[in-house]
Scaffold this motif. Structure first.
Motif, short mmCIF file in Angstrom:
data_model
loop_
_atom_site.label_atom_id
_atom_site.label_comp_id
_atom_site.label_asym_id
_atom_site.label_seq_id
_atom_site.Cartn_x
_atom_site.Cartn_y
_atom_site.Cartn_z
N ASP A 190 -13.98 2.61 13.13
CA ASP A 190 -12.88 1.89 12.47
C ASP A 190 -11.83 2.87 11.97
OD1 ASP A 190 -14.12 -0.58 12.86
OD2 ASP A 190 -15.24 -0.45 10.99
N GLY A 191 -12.27 4.04 11.50
CA GLY A 191 -11.34 5.06 11.03
C GLY A 191 -10.45 5.57 12.15
N GLN A 192 -11.01 5.72 13.35
CA GLN A 192 -10.22 6.16 14.50
C GLN A 192 -9.15 5.14 14.84
OE1 GLN A 192 -10.16 8.92 16.13
NE2 GLN A 192 -12.12 9.96 15.87
N ILE A 193 -9.51 3.85 14.78
CA ILE A 193 -8.54 2.79 15.05
C ILE A 193 -7.42 2.81 14.02
CG2 ILE A 193 -8.22 0.29 15.13
CD1 ILE A 193 -11.13 0.12 16.20
N ALA A 211 -8.18 8.78 -3.22
CA ALA A 211 -7.21 8.09 -2.37
C ALA A 211 -7.88 7.49 -1.15
CB ALA A 211 -6.10 9.05 -1.95
N ILE A 212 -8.81 8.23 -0.54
CA ILE A 212 -9.52 7.73 0.65
C ILE A 212 -10.40 6.55 0.26
CG2 ILE A 212 -11.19 8.28 2.46
CD1 ILE A 212 -8.45 9.63 2.80
N SER A 213 -11.11 6.68 -0.85
CA SER A 213 -11.97 5.58 -1.31
C SER A 213 -11.15 4.34 -1.61
CB SER A 213 -12.74 6.01 -2.56
OG SER A 213 -13.62 7.07 -2.27
N PHE A 248 -8.94 -1.80 2.66
CA PHE A 248 -9.14 -2.27 4.03
C PHE A 248 -10.45 -3.05 4.18
CE2 PHE A 248 -6.38 1.47 5.53
CZ PHE A 248 -5.25 0.68 5.58
N GLY A 249 -11.44 -2.70 3.37
CA GLY A 249 -12.71 -3.41 3.42
C GLY A 249 -13.75 -2.81 4.34
N MET A 286 0.84 -1.20 0.00
CA MET A 286 0.00 0.00 0.00
C MET A 286 0.88 1.25 0.00
SD MET A 286 -3.06 -0.97 2.66
CE MET A 286 -4.05 -2.44 2.41
N SER A 287 0.40 2.29 -0.64
CA SER A 287 1.17 3.51 -0.76
C SER A 287 1.17 4.30 0.54
CB SER A 287 0.58 4.37 -1.88
OG SER A 287 1.15 5.65 -1.85
#
Length: 292
Positions: free
Chosen positions: A60-63, A35-37, A43-44, A1-2
């Motif tokens: 999940d984003g916070q983790i 890029a976010i998408s 990640f799924g 992953m970049s």
């Protein structure tokens, strides 16, 4: 992953805007969104919830933000170590600080850092003790000024003893004293500092079993001094935060010689830029204190 995708996600999480994050990174809003998408697809799961009210990280984003910060920190440390081996100090240095340090110390220290290590980019984040500890734990900063850490996850190096002084106006019966016994604080209305984290004033008052008559609790020290100026009470404040006091206000030493200990806190492993900053800071303080 970049890794660049990680940087984009980190910047969006920090700024709260695709457009503003793109401007800072030299990207279009569309490129940031893509890029976010792409990251979410890899990640799924969804990491950023988008709505008409703006952006918000999902649970999940916070983790993932915490994990991504660690990856980016490792990348930054790798770059700095490689530069250091080549005899060059460069990279990003993020410092957590509070107002009195920002005012009294950092302008000189940053100027010296830029003269000696022009390859180091310095970023400043202000907060109270609690916020600085949290920023350090979350990896938002590389080092931070604290009075005393509540976590054993840090290395804490004491660097300065800052006297606590009794601040009174000419309306107080303590005004003409050369020293104030801390028990005398019980005799007048008291204006308490309301810092988050370990409160040095409350700590000292509890140590000497002083029962204060607290009239107000305020976070801003200049507001506290103004209250004292108008005869609304007395207070105790660290000497470092005091600049020019009003004509009818005095800062009087406490007979018990009370002080707060200011130190620099870091994670267990520090970058070359952080090490250079701490060395320069402690050397300057040593010379500065000897000249006083």
């Amino acid at each position: 992953m970049s890794l660049f995708k990680y940087e984009i996600f980190h910047k969006v999480a920090e700024i709260g805007s695709f457009t503003k994050a793109g401007e800072l990174l030299g990207l279009t809003q569309s490129a940031v969104s893509h890029a976010i998408s792409s990251l979410e697809k890899e990640f799924g799961f969804e990491m950023i919830h988008r709505s008409k009210n703006g952006l918000k990280l999902t649970t999940d984003g916070q983790i993932m933000l915490s994990a991504i910060r660690k990856v980016l920190q490792a990348q930054e440390l790798l770059k700095q170590e490689a530069a250091n081996i080549n005899g060059v100090t460069k990279g990003v240095l993020r410092i957590g600080t509070f107002t009195s340090i920002s005012t009294k110390w950092l302008p000189t220290i940053i100027q010296k850092m830029e003269q000696q290590f022009p390859g180091v980019q310095i970023k400043i984040k202000e907060g109270d003790y609690y916020e600085i500890e949290k920023m350090l734990l979350d990896g938002v900063i590389d080092c931070g000024f604290l009075n005393r850490p509540s976590s054993n996850h840090f290395q804490f190096t004491p660097i300065y003893s800052d006297r606590l002084l009794c601040i009174v106006s000419n309306k107080s019966h303590l005004y003409k004293k050369d020293l104030v016994d801390i028990k005398d604080v019980e005799l007048e209305p008291f204006i308490m500092t309301s810092y988050n984290g370990t409160n040095d004033v409350k700590y000292i008052l509890d140590m000497y079993n002083v029962k204060t008559n607290i009239r107000f609790e305020l976070h801003d020290e200049s507001a506290i001094v103004s209250m004292v100026e108008h005869g609304l009470g007395i207070t105790i404040l660290p000497e470092l935060i005091l600049s020019k006091l009003p004509m009818n206000v005095r800062a009087i030493p406490l007979a018990q010689n009370c002080y707060r200990t200011i130190g620099i806190a870091t994670k267990q492993s520090i970058s070359p830029a952080t090490e250079k900053f701490i060395n320069l800071l402690t050397d300057w303080l040593s010379k500065h204190n000897n000249n006083e």
